[in-house]
Design a protein around this motif. Sequence first.
Motif, PDB file in Angstrom:
ATOM      1  N   PRO A   8     -27.192 -69.353  -0.171  1.00 47.97           N
ATOM      2  CA  PRO A   8     -26.927 -70.719  -0.638  1.00 47.97           C
ATOM      3  C   PRO A   8     -26.317 -71.610   0.432  1.00 47.97           C
ATOM      4  N   ARG A   9     -25.432 -71.064   1.248  1.00 50.77           N
ATOM      5  CA  ARG A   9     -24.769 -71.927   2.234  1.00 50.77           C
ATOM      6  C   ARG A   9     -25.353 -71.765   3.638  1.00 50.77           C
ATOM      7  N   ALA A  10     -26.531 -71.181   3.712  1.00 51.58           N
ATOM      8  CA  ALA A  10     -27.163 -71.040   5.021  1.00 51.58           C
ATOM      9  C   ALA A  10     -27.363 -72.431   5.608  1.00 51.58           C
ATOM     10  N   PRO A  11     -27.121 -72.577   6.920  1.00 53.50           N
ATOM     11  CA  PRO A  11     -27.207 -73.914   7.530  1.00 53.50           C
ATOM     12  C   PRO A  11     -28.592 -74.545   7.373  1.00 53.50           C
ATOM     13  N   ARG A  12     -29.617 -73.726   7.456  1.00 51.45           N
ATOM     14  CA  ARG A  12     -30.946 -74.302   7.303  1.00 51.45           C
ATOM     15  C   ARG A  12     -31.674 -73.617   6.157  1.00 51.45           C
ATOM     16  N   ARG A  13     -31.880 -74.320   5.093  1.00 46.93           N
ATOM     17  CA  ARG A  13     -32.637 -73.740   3.982  1.00 46.93           C
ATOM     18  C   ARG A  13     -34.066 -74.214   4.082  1.00 46.93           C
ATOM     19  N   PRO A  14     -34.989 -73.442   3.513  1.00 44.90           N
ATOM     20  CA  PRO A  14     -36.390 -73.864   3.602  1.00 44.90           C
ATOM     21  C   PRO A  14     -36.555 -75.262   3.024  1.00 44.90           C
ATOM     22  N   ALA A  15     -37.519 -75.992   3.515  1.00 43.62           N
ATOM     23  CA  ALA A  15     -37.782 -77.341   3.010  1.00 43.62           C
ATOM     24  C   ALA A  15     -38.148 -77.266   1.535  1.00 43.62           C
ATOM     25  N   ALA A  16     -38.384 -78.388   0.945  1.00 44.20           N
ATOM     26  CA  ALA A  16     -38.652 -78.470  -0.489  1.00 44.20           C
ATOM     27  C   ALA A  16     -39.693 -77.432  -0.917  1.00 44.20           C
ATOM     28  N   ARG A  17     -39.485 -76.866  -2.088  1.00 44.05           N
ATOM     29  CA  ARG A  17     -40.457 -75.901  -2.593  1.00 44.05           C
ATOM     30  C   ARG A  17     -41.808 -76.593  -2.739  1.00 44.05           C
ATOM     31  N   ARG A  18     -42.834 -75.825  -2.591  1.00 48.26           N
ATOM     32  CA  ARG A  18     -44.157 -76.444  -2.605  1.00 48.26           C
ATOM     33  C   ARG A  18     -44.645 -76.739  -4.007  1.00 48.26           C
ATOM     34  N   SER A  19     -44.126 -75.997  -4.989  1.00 46.11           N
ATOM     35  CA  SER A  19     -44.706 -76.159  -6.311  1.00 46.11           C
ATOM     36  C   SER A  19     -43.640 -76.124  -7.386  1.00 46.11           C
ATOM     37  N   ASN A  20     -43.862 -76.893  -8.433  1.00 44.65           N
ATOM     38  CA  ASN A  20     -42.952 -76.874  -9.572  1.00 44.65           C
ATOM     39  C   ASN A  20     -43.530 -76.053 -10.715  1.00 44.65           C
ATOM     40  N   PHE A  21     -44.405 -75.134 -10.388  1.00 41.99           N
ATOM     41  CA  PHE A  21     -45.118 -74.378 -11.430  1.00 41.99           C
ATOM     42  C   PHE A  21     -44.170 -73.743 -12.445  1.00 41.99           C
ATOM     43  N   GLU A  22     -43.108 -73.093 -11.943  1.00 40.94           N
ATOM     44  CA  GLU A  22     -42.214 -72.396 -12.870  1.00 40.94           C
ATOM     45  C   GLU A  22     -41.473 -73.366 -13.788  1.00 40.94           C
ATOM     46  N   LEU A  23     -41.186 -74.559 -13.274  1.00 36.64           N
ATOM     47  CA  LEU A  23     -40.552 -75.575 -14.122  1.00 36.64           C
ATOM     48  C   LEU A  23     -41.489 -75.973 -15.257  1.00 36.64           C
ATOM     49  N   TYR A  24     -42.769 -76.238 -14.903  1.00 37.40           N
ATOM     50  CA  TYR A  24     -43.721 -76.639 -15.936  1.00 37.40           C
ATOM     51  C   TYR A  24     -43.964 -75.498 -16.924  1.00 37.40           C
ATOM     52  N   TRP A  52     -41.803 -73.235 -17.806  1.00 36.79           N
ATOM     53  CA  TRP A  52     -40.587 -73.207 -18.642  1.00 36.79           C
ATOM     54  C   TRP A  52     -40.684 -74.279 -19.730  1.00 36.79           C
ATOM     55  N   LEU A  53     -41.106 -75.479 -19.322  1.00 32.30           N
ATOM     56  CA  LEU A  53     -41.221 -76.582 -20.269  1.00 32.30           C
ATOM     57  C   LEU A  53     -42.328 -76.310 -21.289  1.00 32.30           C
ATOM     58  N   ALA A 102     -56.152 -74.679 -32.197  1.00 37.86           N
ATOM     59  CA  ALA A 102     -54.892 -74.998 -31.507  1.00 37.86           C
ATOM     60  C   ALA A 102     -53.990 -73.768 -31.449  1.00 37.86           C
ATOM     61  N   MET A 103     -53.946 -73.040 -32.570  1.00 39.51           N
ATOM     62  CA  MET A 103     -53.096 -71.848 -32.636  1.00 39.51           C
ATOM     63  C   MET A 103     -53.572 -70.796 -31.628  1.00 39.51           C
ATOM     64  N   LEU A 104     -54.891 -70.612 -31.560  1.00 33.03           N
ATOM     65  CA  LEU A 104     -55.468 -69.629 -30.626  1.00 33.03           C
ATOM     66  C   LEU A 104     -55.096 -69.942 -29.186  1.00 33.03           C
ATOM     67  N   TRP A 105     -55.346 -71.173 -28.778  1.00 31.60           N
ATOM     68  CA  TRP A 105     -55.086 -71.551 -27.383  1.00 31.60           C
ATOM     69  C   TRP A 105     -53.604 -71.504 -27.061  1.00 31.60           C
ATOM     70  N   LEU A 106     -52.801 -72.133 -27.908  1.00 32.30           N
ATOM     71  CA  LEU A 106     -51.365 -72.184 -27.617  1.00 32.30           C
ATOM     72  C   LEU A 106     -50.745 -70.789 -27.635  1.00 32.30           C
ATOM     73  N   ALA A 107     -51.114 -69.973 -28.617  1.00 30.48           N
ATOM     74  CA  ALA A 107     -50.509 -68.638 -28.719  1.00 30.48           C
ATOM     75  C   ALA A 107     -50.921 -67.775 -27.532  1.00 30.48           C
ATOM     76  N   GLN A 108     -52.179 -67.877 -27.103  1.00 21.17           N
ATOM     77  CA  GLN A 108     -52.621 -67.073 -25.964  1.00 21.17           C
ATOM     78  C   GLN A 108     -51.910 -67.498 -24.678  1.00 21.17           C
ATOM     79  N   ILE A 109     -51.791 -68.804 -24.460  1.00 21.01           N
ATOM     80  CA  ILE A 109     -51.166 -69.256 -23.209  1.00 21.01           C
ATOM     81  C   ILE A 109     -49.652 -69.011 -23.261  1.00 21.01           C
ATOM     82  N   HIS A 110     -49.043 -69.270 -24.426  1.00 18.05           N
ATOM     83  CA  HIS A 110     -47.601 -69.026 -24.600  1.00 18.05           C
ATOM     84  C   HIS A 110     -47.299 -67.528 -24.435  1.00 18.05           C
ATOM     85  N   GLY A 111     -48.059 -66.702 -25.108  1.00 11.73           N
ATOM     86  CA  GLY A 111     -47.844 -65.258 -25.033  1.00 11.73           C
ATOM     87  C   GLY A 111     -48.198 -64.709 -23.660  1.00 11.73           C
TER      88      GLY A 111
END
Lengths: 140, 137
Positions: free
Chosen positions: B10-26, B28-29, B79-88
Amino acid sequence: MASTTATEREGTSRGGGTLYRGDLGMWSWVAHRITGVLTFFFLFAHVIDTALVRVSPQTYDSVIEVYKNPVVNLMELGLVGAVLFHALNGIRIMLVDFWEKGPRFQRAMLWTTLAVWVVVMVPGAYFMLERTLSDLFGGK
Amino acid sequence: MTNALGLAKPRAPRRPAARRSNFELYSWLFMRISGMALVVLVLGHLFIMNILDGGVHRINFGFVAGRWASPFWQMWDLAMLWLAQIHGGNGLRTVINDYARKDATRFWLKILLYVSMVLIISLGTFVIFTFDPNITD
Protein backbone atom coordinates in the motif's frame (compact mmCIF):
# COMPACT_ATOMS: atom_id res chain seq x y z
CA MET A 1 -25.65 -3.19 19.85
CA ALA A 2 -24.05 -4.73 16.77
CA SER A 3 -21.27 -7.21 16.71
CA THR A 4 -18.65 -8.48 19.09
CA THR A 5 -16.09 -5.80 19.76
CA ALA A 6 -12.37 -6.27 19.32
CA THR A 7 -11.76 -6.15 23.07
CA GLU A 8 -14.20 -8.97 23.74
CA ARG A 9 -12.30 -11.06 21.24
CA GLU A 10 -8.87 -10.17 22.46
CA GLY A 11 -6.92 -13.05 23.87
CA THR A 12 -9.44 -15.61 22.73
CA SER A 13 -7.46 -16.80 19.74
CA ARG A 14 -4.36 -18.85 19.99
CA GLY A 15 -1.10 -18.04 18.26
CA GLY A 16 -0.77 -14.31 18.36
CA GLY A 17 -4.37 -13.15 18.02
CA THR A 18 -4.37 -12.46 14.30
CA LEU A 19 -6.36 -15.52 13.28
CA TYR A 20 -9.88 -14.67 12.16
CA ARG A 21 -12.10 -16.88 14.23
CA GLY A 22 -15.23 -15.89 12.49
CA ASP A 23 -18.52 -14.66 13.78
CA LEU A 24 -22.18 -14.86 12.82
CA GLY A 25 -21.48 -12.79 9.72
CA MET A 26 -18.96 -15.39 8.57
CA TRP A 27 -21.52 -18.17 8.88
CA SER A 28 -24.10 -16.18 6.91
CA TRP A 29 -21.41 -15.77 4.23
CA VAL A 30 -20.70 -19.52 4.26
CA ALA A 31 -24.41 -20.34 4.06
CA HIS A 32 -24.85 -17.82 1.23
CA ARG A 33 -22.12 -19.58 -0.79
CA ILE A 34 -23.42 -23.08 -0.18
CA THR A 35 -27.04 -22.22 -0.98
CA GLY A 36 -25.92 -20.32 -4.09
CA VAL A 37 -23.80 -23.14 -5.50
CA LEU A 38 -26.52 -25.67 -4.72
CA THR A 39 -29.15 -23.63 -6.54
CA PHE A 40 -26.89 -23.12 -9.56
CA PHE A 41 -26.37 -26.87 -9.92
CA PHE A 42 -30.08 -27.51 -9.60
CA LEU A 43 -30.73 -24.92 -12.31
CA PHE A 44 -28.59 -26.90 -14.74
CA ALA A 45 -30.79 -29.97 -14.28
CA HIS A 46 -34.00 -27.97 -14.19
CA VAL A 47 -33.50 -26.19 -17.54
CA ILE A 48 -32.71 -29.55 -19.16
CA ASP A 49 -35.79 -31.27 -17.69
CA THR A 50 -37.99 -28.38 -18.87
CA ALA A 51 -36.40 -28.55 -22.33
CA LEU A 52 -38.02 -31.99 -22.72
CA VAL A 53 -41.25 -30.19 -23.70
CA ARG A 54 -39.54 -29.92 -27.10
CA VAL A 55 -39.24 -33.71 -27.30
CA SER A 56 -42.77 -34.86 -26.55
CA PRO A 57 -45.52 -34.36 -23.95
CA GLN A 58 -45.03 -37.98 -22.79
CA THR A 59 -41.29 -37.56 -22.23
CA TYR A 60 -41.82 -34.34 -20.29
CA ASP A 61 -44.65 -35.75 -18.18
CA SER A 62 -42.72 -38.89 -17.28
CA VAL A 63 -39.68 -36.90 -16.11
CA ILE A 64 -41.84 -34.40 -14.20
CA GLU A 65 -43.33 -37.39 -12.34
CA VAL A 66 -39.92 -37.66 -10.62
CA TYR A 67 -40.62 -34.35 -8.85
CA LYS A 68 -43.78 -35.86 -7.35
CA ASN A 69 -41.87 -38.69 -5.71
CA PRO A 70 -41.91 -38.25 -1.88
CA VAL A 71 -38.12 -38.21 -1.53
CA VAL A 72 -37.66 -35.72 -4.38
CA ASN A 73 -40.54 -33.68 -2.93
CA LEU A 74 -38.57 -33.42 0.33
CA MET A 75 -35.41 -32.41 -1.56
CA GLU A 76 -37.49 -29.78 -3.35
CA LEU A 77 -38.46 -28.39 0.05
CA GLY A 78 -34.75 -28.19 0.86
CA LEU A 79 -34.15 -26.32 -2.39
CA VAL A 80 -36.93 -23.83 -1.60
CA GLY A 81 -35.39 -23.33 1.86
CA ALA A 82 -31.95 -22.75 0.32
CA VAL A 83 -33.26 -20.28 -2.26
CA LEU A 84 -35.33 -18.42 0.34
CA PHE A 85 -32.32 -18.04 2.65
CA HIS A 86 -30.17 -16.87 -0.27
CA ALA A 87 -32.82 -14.30 -1.26
CA LEU A 88 -33.36 -12.95 2.27
CA ASN A 89 -29.65 -12.84 3.08
CA GLY A 90 -29.07 -11.20 -0.31
CA ILE A 91 -31.46 -8.41 0.67
CA ARG A 92 -29.52 -8.09 3.94
CA ILE A 93 -26.23 -7.82 2.02
CA MET A 94 -27.69 -5.06 -0.17
CA LEU A 95 -28.89 -3.18 2.91
CA VAL A 96 -25.45 -3.49 4.50
CA ASP A 97 -23.86 -2.18 1.28
CA PHE A 98 -26.24 0.62 0.36
CA TRP A 99 -28.13 1.68 3.51
CA GLU A 100 -26.19 4.06 5.73
CA LYS A 101 -27.34 2.26 8.88
CA GLY A 102 -26.95 -1.19 7.31
CA PRO A 103 -23.58 -2.12 8.82
CA ARG A 104 -24.81 -1.11 12.28
CA PHE A 105 -27.85 -3.38 12.03
CA GLN A 106 -26.20 -6.27 10.19
CA ARG A 107 -26.55 -8.62 13.16
CA ALA A 108 -30.15 -7.64 13.88
CA MET A 109 -30.91 -8.09 10.18
CA LEU A 110 -29.42 -11.59 10.24
CA TRP A 111 -31.78 -12.61 13.04
CA THR A 112 -34.66 -10.96 11.13
CA THR A 113 -33.65 -12.96 8.05
CA LEU A 114 -33.76 -16.21 10.01
CA ALA A 115 -37.09 -15.30 11.65
CA VAL A 116 -38.71 -14.48 8.30
CA TRP A 117 -37.26 -17.72 6.91
CA VAL A 118 -38.97 -19.77 9.62
CA VAL A 119 -42.25 -17.86 9.32
CA VAL A 120 -42.36 -18.52 5.54
CA MET A 121 -41.01 -22.07 5.61
CA VAL A 122 -43.52 -23.47 8.12
CA PRO A 123 -46.65 -22.84 6.00
CA GLY A 124 -44.52 -23.41 2.87
CA ALA A 125 -43.53 -26.87 4.05
CA TYR A 126 -47.14 -27.64 4.89
CA PHE A 127 -48.39 -26.77 1.40
CA MET A 128 -45.49 -28.46 -0.36
CA LEU A 129 -45.73 -31.74 1.56
CA GLU A 130 -49.51 -31.88 2.10
CA ARG A 131 -50.26 -34.03 -0.92
CA THR A 132 -47.27 -36.34 -0.42
CA LEU A 133 -48.11 -36.93 3.24
CA SER A 134 -51.78 -37.61 2.55
CA ASP A 135 -50.84 -40.04 -0.25
CA LEU A 136 -48.41 -41.86 2.03
CA PHE A 137 -50.37 -41.93 5.27
CA GLY A 138 -53.88 -40.80 4.37
CA GLY A 139 -55.01 -44.36 3.64
CA LYS A 140 -56.95 -43.33 0.55
CA MET B 1 8.03 -3.80 -4.44
CA THR B 2 5.62 -6.61 -5.16
CA ASN B 3 4.93 -9.75 -3.19
CA ALA B 4 4.13 -13.27 -4.35
CA LEU B 5 0.58 -12.26 -5.32
CA GLY B 6 1.85 -9.53 -7.60
CA LEU B 7 0.28 -6.81 -5.46
CA ALA B 8 2.12 -3.59 -4.67
CA LYS B 9 2.43 -2.75 -0.99
CA PRO B 10 0.00 0.00 0.00
CA ARG B 11 2.72 2.51 0.81
CA ALA B 12 5.11 1.52 -1.95
CA PRO B 13 6.53 4.69 -3.52
CA ARG B 14 5.45 3.69 -6.98
CA ARG B 15 2.20 1.82 -7.41
CA PRO B 16 1.06 0.54 -10.77
CA ALA B 17 -0.86 3.08 -12.84
CA ALA B 18 -4.63 2.99 -12.93
CA ARG B 19 -6.15 -0.46 -13.26
CA ARG B 20 -7.07 -1.26 -16.79
CA SER B 21 -10.53 -2.56 -16.14
CA ASN B 22 -13.43 -2.06 -13.78
CA PHE B 23 -14.81 -5.51 -14.53
CA GLU B 24 -14.94 -6.63 -10.91
CA LEU B 25 -16.77 -3.45 -9.90
CA TYR B 26 -19.42 -4.01 -12.57
CA SER B 27 -19.73 -7.67 -11.62
CA TRP B 28 -20.23 -6.66 -7.96
CA LEU B 29 -22.92 -4.19 -9.00
CA PHE B 30 -24.56 -6.71 -11.34
CA MET B 31 -24.92 -9.22 -8.49
CA ARG B 32 -26.95 -6.67 -6.52
CA ILE B 33 -29.12 -5.43 -9.39
CA SER B 34 -29.86 -8.90 -10.79
CA GLY B 35 -30.32 -10.11 -7.20
CA MET B 36 -33.17 -7.66 -6.64
CA ALA B 37 -34.90 -8.78 -9.84
CA LEU B 38 -34.34 -12.46 -9.03
CA VAL B 39 -35.91 -12.10 -5.57
CA VAL B 40 -39.21 -11.29 -7.30
CA LEU B 41 -38.81 -13.60 -10.32
CA VAL B 42 -37.56 -16.70 -8.48
CA LEU B 43 -39.66 -16.46 -5.31
CA GLY B 44 -42.70 -15.81 -7.51
CA HIS B 45 -41.81 -18.84 -9.63
CA LEU B 46 -41.31 -21.09 -6.58
CA PHE B 47 -44.58 -19.91 -5.05
CA ILE B 48 -46.61 -20.59 -8.20
CA MET B 49 -44.94 -23.90 -9.04
CA ASN B 50 -44.62 -25.46 -5.59
CA ILE B 51 -47.28 -23.94 -3.37
CA LEU B 52 -50.21 -22.43 -5.30
CA ASP B 53 -53.15 -24.78 -5.83
CA GLY B 54 -51.66 -28.25 -5.63
CA GLY B 55 -48.06 -27.24 -6.27
CA VAL B 56 -45.89 -29.60 -8.25
CA HIS B 57 -48.63 -32.26 -8.51
CA ARG B 58 -50.55 -30.26 -11.12
CA ILE B 59 -47.59 -29.69 -13.41
CA ASN B 60 -47.53 -31.49 -16.75
CA PHE B 61 -47.17 -30.68 -20.45
CA GLY B 62 -50.62 -29.06 -20.59
CA PHE B 63 -49.77 -26.82 -17.65
CA VAL B 64 -46.60 -25.59 -19.37
CA ALA B 65 -48.54 -25.05 -22.61
CA GLY B 66 -51.11 -22.95 -20.75
CA ARG B 67 -48.48 -20.74 -19.19
CA TRP B 68 -46.35 -20.22 -22.28
CA ALA B 69 -49.44 -19.27 -24.27
CA SER B 70 -48.98 -15.94 -22.52
CA PRO B 71 -46.10 -13.66 -23.57
CA PHE B 72 -45.99 -12.38 -19.97
CA TRP B 73 -44.90 -15.74 -18.56
CA GLN B 74 -42.59 -16.34 -21.53
CA MET B 75 -40.79 -13.08 -20.75
CA TRP B 76 -40.82 -13.87 -17.02
CA ASP B 77 -39.13 -17.21 -17.63
CA LEU B 78 -36.72 -15.77 -20.18
CA ALA B 79 -35.60 -12.99 -17.81
CA MET B 80 -35.30 -15.49 -14.97
CA LEU B 81 -33.22 -17.86 -17.11
CA TRP B 82 -30.73 -15.23 -18.24
CA LEU B 83 -30.40 -13.42 -14.94
CA ALA B 84 -30.14 -16.59 -12.85
CA GLN B 85 -27.52 -18.12 -15.15
CA ILE B 86 -25.35 -14.99 -15.22
CA HIS B 87 -25.86 -14.28 -11.49
CA GLY B 88 -25.13 -17.88 -10.54
CA GLY B 89 -22.30 -18.21 -13.06
CA ASN B 90 -20.64 -15.09 -11.74
CA GLY B 91 -21.03 -16.42 -8.20
CA LEU B 92 -19.43 -19.70 -9.18
CA ARG B 93 -16.63 -17.82 -10.95
CA THR B 94 -15.88 -16.14 -7.61
CA VAL B 95 -15.96 -19.48 -5.81
CA ILE B 96 -13.55 -21.02 -8.37
CA ASN B 97 -11.21 -18.01 -8.05
CA ASP B 98 -11.24 -18.44 -4.27
CA TYR B 99 -10.59 -22.15 -4.01
CA ALA B 100 -8.73 -23.34 -7.12
CA ARG B 101 -5.06 -23.53 -6.21
CA LYS B 102 -3.42 -24.17 -9.54
CA ASP B 103 -3.75 -21.83 -12.50
CA ALA B 104 -4.54 -24.75 -14.78
CA THR B 105 -7.32 -26.01 -12.49
CA ARG B 106 -8.79 -22.51 -12.27
CA PHE B 107 -8.63 -22.13 -16.04
CA TRP B 108 -10.33 -25.42 -16.87
CA LEU B 109 -13.00 -25.10 -14.18
CA LYS B 110 -13.92 -21.69 -15.57
CA ILE B 111 -13.99 -23.00 -19.13
CA LEU B 112 -16.35 -25.75 -17.95
CA LEU B 113 -18.48 -23.14 -16.17
CA TYR B 114 -18.69 -20.83 -19.19
CA VAL B 115 -19.52 -23.68 -21.55
CA SER B 116 -22.32 -24.85 -19.25
CA MET B 117 -23.69 -21.29 -18.97
CA VAL B 118 -23.77 -20.83 -22.75
CA LEU B 119 -25.33 -24.27 -23.18
CA ILE B 120 -28.08 -23.70 -20.60
CA ILE B 121 -28.91 -20.15 -21.69
CA SER B 122 -29.07 -21.20 -25.36
CA LEU B 123 -31.12 -24.32 -24.68
CA GLY B 124 -33.57 -22.49 -22.40
CA THR B 125 -33.99 -19.55 -24.79
CA PHE B 126 -34.48 -21.91 -27.73
CA VAL B 127 -37.16 -23.86 -25.85
CA ILE B 128 -39.08 -20.76 -24.72
CA PHE B 129 -39.20 -19.34 -28.26
CA THR B 130 -39.87 -22.55 -30.19
CA PHE B 131 -42.31 -24.23 -27.80
CA ASP B 132 -45.08 -25.97 -29.76
CA PRO B 133 -48.21 -26.90 -27.80
CA ASN B 134 -49.33 -29.19 -30.67
CA ILE B 135 -46.02 -31.01 -30.97
CA THR B 136 -47.65 -34.45 -31.39
CA ASP B 137 -50.24 -33.40 -34.00
